[in-house]
Design a protein around this motif. Structure first.
Motif, PDB file in Angstrom:
ATOM      1  N   VAL A  70       0.845  -1.212   0.000  1.00 13.14           N
ATOM      2  CA  VAL A  70       0.000   0.000   0.000  1.00 13.14           C
ATOM      3  C   VAL A  70       0.873   1.252   0.000  1.00 13.14           C
ATOM      4  O   VAL A  70       0.670   2.167  -0.810  1.00 13.14           O
ATOM      5  N   SER A  71       1.850   1.300   0.906  1.00 17.07           N
ATOM      6  CA  SER A  71       2.723   2.475   0.982  1.00 17.07           C
ATOM      7  C   SER A  71       3.592   2.609  -0.267  1.00 17.07           C
ATOM      8  O   SER A  71       3.889   3.722  -0.707  1.00 17.07           O
ATOM      9  N   THR A  72       3.960   1.475  -0.865  1.00 18.38           N
ATOM     10  CA  THR A  72       4.739   1.505  -2.111  1.00 18.38           C
ATOM     11  C   THR A  72       3.971   2.220  -3.209  1.00 18.38           C
ATOM     12  O   THR A  72       4.498   3.113  -3.885  1.00 18.38           O
ATOM     13  N   GLU A  73       2.703   1.837  -3.387  1.00 17.84           N
ATOM     14  CA  GLU A  73       1.878   2.431  -4.434  1.00 17.84           C
ATOM     15  C   GLU A  73       1.553   3.896  -4.137  1.00 17.84           C
ATOM     16  O   GLU A  73       1.663   4.745  -5.016  1.00 17.84           O
ATOM     17  N   VAL A  74       1.155   4.172  -2.903  1.00 15.38           N
ATOM     18  CA  VAL A  74       0.796   5.551  -2.523  1.00 15.38           C
ATOM     19  C   VAL A  74       1.999   6.478  -2.644  1.00 15.38           C
ATOM     20  O   VAL A  74       1.896   7.574  -3.220  1.00 15.38           O
ATOM     21  N   ASN A  75       3.151   6.054  -2.129  1.00 17.87           N
ATOM     22  CA  ASN A  75       4.353   6.892  -2.155  1.00 17.87           C
ATOM     23  C   ASN A  75       4.847   7.165  -3.571  1.00 17.87           C
ATOM     24  O   ASN A  75       5.196   8.299  -3.915  1.00 17.87           O
ATOM     25  N   SER A  76       4.884   6.114  -4.404  1.00 18.56           N
ATOM     26  CA  SER A  76       5.399   6.281  -5.768  1.00 18.56           C
ATOM     27  C   SER A  76       4.482   7.173  -6.603  1.00 18.56           C
ATOM     28  O   SER A  76       4.950   8.054  -7.336  1.00 18.56           O
ATOM     29  N   VAL A  77       3.166   6.974  -6.493  1.00 19.86           N
ATOM     30  CA  VAL A  77       2.210   7.795  -7.249  1.00 19.86           C
ATOM     31  C   VAL A  77       2.236   9.244  -6.748  1.00 19.86           C
ATOM     32  O   VAL A  77       2.236  10.188  -7.556  1.00 19.86           O
ATOM     33  N   THR A  78       2.265   9.425  -5.436  1.00 15.46           N
ATOM     34  CA  THR A  78       2.309  10.773  -4.846  1.00 15.46           C
ATOM     35  C   THR A  78       3.548  11.522  -5.290  1.00 15.46           C
ATOM     36  O   THR A  78       3.485  12.691  -5.681  1.00 15.46           O
ATOM     37  N   ASN A  79       4.686  10.836  -5.233  1.00 23.66           N
ATOM     38  CA  ASN A  79       5.963  11.445  -5.599  1.00 23.66           C
ATOM     39  C   ASN A  79       5.952  11.940  -7.044  1.00 23.66           C
ATOM     40  O   ASN A  79       6.260  13.105  -7.325  1.00 23.66           O
ATOM     41  N   LEU A  80       5.567  11.078  -7.970  1.00 26.71           N
ATOM     42  CA  LEU A  80       5.564  11.443  -9.393  1.00 26.71           C
ATOM     43  C   LEU A  80       4.516  12.510  -9.713  1.00 26.71           C
ATOM     44  O   LEU A  80       4.763  13.408 -10.517  1.00 26.71           O
ATOM     45  N   THR A  81       3.345  12.396  -9.083  1.00 30.17           N
ATOM     46  CA  THR A  81       2.274  13.371  -9.339  1.00 30.17           C
ATOM     47  C   THR A  81       2.677  14.759  -8.852  1.00 30.17           C
ATOM     48  O   THR A  81       2.431  15.765  -9.532  1.00 30.17           O
ATOM     49  N   CYS A  82       3.314  14.827  -7.694  1.00 27.99           N
ATOM     50  CA  CYS A  82       3.791  16.118  -7.157  1.00 27.99           C
ATOM     51  C   CYS A  82       4.892  16.706  -8.035  1.00 27.99           C
ATOM     52  O   CYS A  82       4.974  17.930  -8.208  1.00 27.99           O
ATOM     53  N   MET A  83       5.741  15.837  -8.590  1.00 29.49           N
ATOM     54  CA  MET A  83       6.769  16.300  -9.535  1.00 29.49           C
ATOM     55  C   MET A  83       6.111  16.977 -10.732  1.00 29.49           C
ATOM     56  O   MET A  83       6.518  18.066 -11.157  1.00 29.49           O
ATOM     57  N   THR A  84       5.090  16.331 -11.278  1.00 28.57           N
ATOM     58  CA  THR A  84       4.396  16.843 -12.462  1.00 28.57           C
ATOM     59  C   THR A  84       3.684  18.167 -12.171  1.00 28.57           C
ATOM     60  O   THR A  84       3.820  19.138 -12.923  1.00 28.57           O
ATOM     61  N   ILE A  85       2.944  18.209 -11.073  1.00 30.23           N
ATOM     62  CA  ILE A  85       2.177  19.416 -10.723  1.00 30.23           C
ATOM     63  C   ILE A  85       3.099  20.602 -10.463  1.00 30.23           C
ATOM     64  O   ILE A  85       2.892  21.698 -11.000  1.00 30.23           O
ATOM     65  N   SER A  86       4.148  20.388  -9.653  1.00 26.69           N
ATOM     66  CA  SER A  86       5.063  21.483  -9.314  1.00 26.69           C
ATOM     67  C   SER A  86       5.812  21.981 -10.557  1.00 26.69           C
ATOM     68  O   SER A  86       6.072  23.182 -10.704  1.00 26.69           O
ATOM     69  N   TYR A  87       6.133  21.059 -11.457  1.00 30.42           N
ATOM     70  CA  TYR A  87       6.798  21.389 -12.728  1.00 30.42           C
ATOM     71  C   TYR A  87       5.985  22.418 -13.503  1.00 30.42           C
ATOM     72  O   TYR A  87       6.497  23.450 -13.957  1.00 30.42           O
ATOM     73  N   TYR A  88       4.671  22.150 -13.646  1.00 27.15           N
ATOM     74  CA  TYR A  88       3.802  23.041 -14.419  1.00 27.15           C
ATOM     75  C   TYR A  88       3.395  24.290 -13.640  1.00 27.15           C
ATOM     76  O   TYR A  88       3.137  25.339 -14.238  1.00 27.15           O
ATOM     77  N   VAL A  89       3.344  24.202 -12.329  1.00 25.65           N
ATOM     78  CA  VAL A  89       3.021  25.383 -11.507  1.00 25.65           C
ATOM     79  C   VAL A  89       4.144  26.417 -11.601  1.00 25.65           C
ATOM     80  O   VAL A  89       3.885  27.620 -11.735  1.00 25.65           O
TER      81      VAL A  89
END
Length: 200
Positions: free
Chosen positions: A62-81
């Motif tokens: 559970v933590s593997t999936e949540v952490n990996s998705v959160t990490n990449l999604t935050c990278m993408t959002i902050s990149y465009y922000v």
């Protein structure tokens, strides 16, 4: 239980911070034309290695999936922000596409790393959910790529290919989770029956 919950929350916060930081660095490298940094951050291997490292140090599936998705999604959002703040314009379509891609890549690589890690450490994978997720995501990924290739070859655009691939991968994950839960429940029932028979 509370200790475990705190570990999950701490892991989530850490990955939000790391993902946001990496996304900011990635966009600033482009803005200020830092070529050495651009070569690293614009390489897909950089994103993949990030997910692998996050997955290795995650506590369970559970933590593997949540952490990996959160990490990449935050990278993408902050990149465009950062791009929006700096230039007053950002690619909304890019946010949708890379956001969806971040979820798919995080789920797929996170599952793969978890399975390898379990095989090495425990020699046996007892949880059917990651197994089924890997199988279904791979099947749906192959099908989506095949359909995309066919539509491009025939010049038939019934759907936006990049979104279709991502959507099918997530559907594969959902199907895998459902089948995995079913198989886990059947396994528990069989174990209970065997214990009961042994006690008779």
């Amino acid at each position: 239980m509370r200790k475990l919950k705190n570990i999950y929350i701490r892991g989530l916060i850490i990955n939000i911070v790391i993902g946001t930081f990496l996304g900011i660095i990635t966009e600033l490298a482009l803005i200020y034309n830092i070529k050495s940094l651009i070569k690293i951050t614009q390489n897909e291997l950089f994103w993949v290695l990030d997910v692998i490292i996050i997955s290795i140090f995650s506590r369970n599936y559970v933590s593997t999936e949540v952490n990996s998705v959160t990490n990449l999604t935050c990278m993408t959002i902050s990149y465009y922000v950062v791009r929006l703040i700096k230039s007053g314009y950002t690619n909304i379509g890019g946010i949708y596409w890379f956001g969806l891609q971040s979820i798919c890549v995080g789920l797929y690589i996170g599952t793969l790393v978890y399975l390898i890690k379990e095989k090495i450490l425990k020699k046996k994978i007892t949880n059917y959910i990651p197994k089924m997720n890997m199988i279904f995501m791979t099947i749906f990924l192959i099908v989506s790529i095949a359909l995309e290739a066919i539509t491009l070859y025939m010049n038939i655009f019934l759907f936006q290919p990049v979104y279709f691939v991502g959507a099918l991968s997530i559907i594969g994950f959902i199907c895998g989770t459902i089948v995995g839960c079913f198989k886990n429940n059947r396994k528990k029932i069989k174990e209970k029956v065997n214990i009961t028979e042994n006690n008779l």
